[in-house]
Design a protein around this motif. Structure first.
Motif, short mmCIF file in Angstrom:
data_model
loop_
_atom_site.label_atom_id
_atom_site.label_comp_id
_atom_site.label_asym_id
_atom_site.label_seq_id
_atom_site.Cartn_x
_atom_site.Cartn_y
_atom_site.Cartn_z
N LYS A 161 0.96 -1.44 0.14
CA LYS A 161 0.00 -0.29 -0.11
C LYS A 161 0.65 1.60 0.31
O LYS A 161 0.53 2.00 -0.68
CB LYS A 161 -0.69 0.21 1.19
CG LYS A 161 -2.31 1.07 1.22
CD LYS A 161 -2.69 0.84 2.52
CE LYS A 161 -3.71 0.24 2.62
NZ LYS A 161 -4.57 0.00 3.82
N TRP A 162 2.06 1.24 0.19
CA TRP A 162 3.15 2.54 0.92
C TRP A 162 3.53 2.40 -0.53
O TRP A 162 3.82 3.93 -1.05
CB TRP A 162 3.43 2.35 2.58
CG TRP A 162 4.72 1.44 1.69
CD1 TRP A 162 5.44 -0.37 1.38
CD2 TRP A 162 6.29 1.70 0.86
NE1 TRP A 162 6.40 -0.72 1.41
CE2 TRP A 162 6.77 0.66 1.23
CE3 TRP A 162 6.81 3.21 0.54
CZ2 TRP A 162 8.28 1.01 0.62
CZ3 TRP A 162 7.49 2.29 0.09
CH2 TRP A 162 8.48 1.95 0.12
N VAL A 163 3.62 2.25 -0.90
CA VAL A 163 3.83 1.75 -2.63
C VAL A 163 3.15 2.91 -3.73
O VAL A 163 4.28 3.94 -4.12
CB VAL A 163 4.47 1.02 -3.77
CG1 VAL A 163 4.61 0.97 -4.80
CG2 VAL A 163 5.29 -0.46 -2.77
N ASP A 164 1.90 3.13 -3.72
CA ASP A 164 1.08 3.87 -3.84
C ASP A 164 1.15 4.81 -3.45
O ASP A 164 1.60 6.37 -4.42
CB ASP A 164 -0.35 3.76 -3.94
CG ASP A 164 -0.96 2.16 -4.93
OD1 ASP A 164 -0.60 2.82 -6.36
OD2 ASP A 164 -1.69 1.46 -4.49
N TYR A 165 1.31 5.43 -2.31
CA TYR A 165 1.29 6.45 -1.73
C TYR A 165 2.89 7.33 -2.24
O TYR A 165 3.04 8.52 -2.97
CB TYR A 165 1.76 6.26 -0.06
CG TYR A 165 1.87 7.73 0.36
CD1 TYR A 165 1.15 9.39 0.81
CD2 TYR A 165 3.25 7.75 0.98
CE1 TYR A 165 1.14 9.53 1.44
CE2 TYR A 165 3.50 9.00 1.50
CZ TYR A 165 2.45 9.72 1.76
OH TYR A 165 2.93 11.28 2.15
N VAL A 166 4.00 6.19 -1.93
CA VAL A 166 5.40 7.14 -2.80
C VAL A 166 5.06 7.75 -3.68
O VAL A 166 5.74 8.16 -4.43
CB VAL A 166 6.39 5.41 -2.28
CG1 VAL A 166 7.58 6.73 -2.84
CG2 VAL A 166 6.76 5.96 -0.90
N VAL A 167 4.69 6.29 -4.84
CA VAL A 167 4.21 6.78 -6.24
C VAL A 167 3.68 7.96 -6.83
O VAL A 167 3.94 8.98 -7.67
CB VAL A 167 4.36 5.28 -7.21
CG1 VAL A 167 3.06 5.75 -8.59
CG2 VAL A 167 5.06 4.59 -7.25
N ASN A 168 2.33 8.39 -6.10
CA ASN A 168 1.79 9.61 -5.69
C ASN A 168 2.56 10.24 -5.53
O ASN A 168 2.43 11.39 -6.56
CB ASN A 168 0.20 9.16 -4.99
CG ASN A 168 -0.49 10.13 -5.47
OD1 ASN A 168 -1.01 10.90 -6.47
ND2 ASN A 168 -0.58 11.07 -4.22
N LEU A 169 3.00 10.43 -4.08
CA LEU A 169 4.15 11.70 -4.42
C LEU A 169 4.71 12.18 -5.36
O LEU A 169 5.55 13.10 -5.60
CB LEU A 169 4.55 11.39 -3.17
CG LEU A 169 5.51 12.34 -2.59
CD1 LEU A 169 5.01 13.62 -1.76
CD2 LEU A 169 6.30 11.99 -1.21
#
Length: 163
Positions: free
Chosen positions: A18-26
């Motif tokens: 889930k945190w991969v989505d967050y970092v990619v979005n950032l």
């Protein structure tokens, strides 16, 4: 047809990432230009800082690929992801042109889309040895061409000075 959701289908494996989505979005989609749907993230902003910014973006991208590899991405998928970030790093390092490229290419987003297809559709199975070998041969050929061009340039400058 409905538009595919940008998040993973909720599975135990996707919850771990889930945190991969967050970092990619950032890195690729955090901000938007006012009045448009065009989005960008920290990657092109970091690219404005020569060398340091490009290395920081590359490091984050490499960390994402490493995390995805640890969570089951195939060798072929990891090789394709590494080619994406290598292309982003190489072209993104070119002054001005690289900054424009960083706004459009979004290597991290591409890698997550490939990961999603890998998980949901079962694509990218097998080894990435052929892709890595092809990339290494391409880099070697490019290196030889650059050395040859530099040699020709040095000869031309030498004869220009001596003559």
């Amino acid at each position: 047809m409905t538009q595919q959701n940008t998040r993973y289908t909720r599975t135990p494996r996707s919850e771990k990432l889930k945190w991969v989505d967050y970092v990619v979005n950032l890195m690729d989609n955090q901000f938007s230009f006012p009045g448009t749907k065009w989005r960008f993230g920290l990657d092109p902003i970091l690219g404005l800082f020569p060398v340091v910014g490009d290395l920081a973006s590359f490091s984050v991208s490499a960390m994402l690929v490493l995390t995805m590899a640890r969570h089951g991405a195939s060798g072929k998928l990891v090789a394709l992801m590494l080619l994406n970030i290598a292309l982003d790093f190489t072209i993104g390092s070119i002054p001005v042109l690289g900054n424009i490229f960083d706004f459009a290419f979004k290597a991290n987003e591409r890698n997550v889309r490939m990961l999603r297809r890998h998980y949901e559709e079962g694509k990218y199975q097998g080894s990435g040895k052929g892709i890595i070998l092809g990339a290494l041969i391409g880099i070697a050929v490019l290196l030889v061409l650059v050395v040859w061009a530099l040699w020709e340039l040095a000869e031309w400058v030498y004869y220009l000075i001596v003559s």
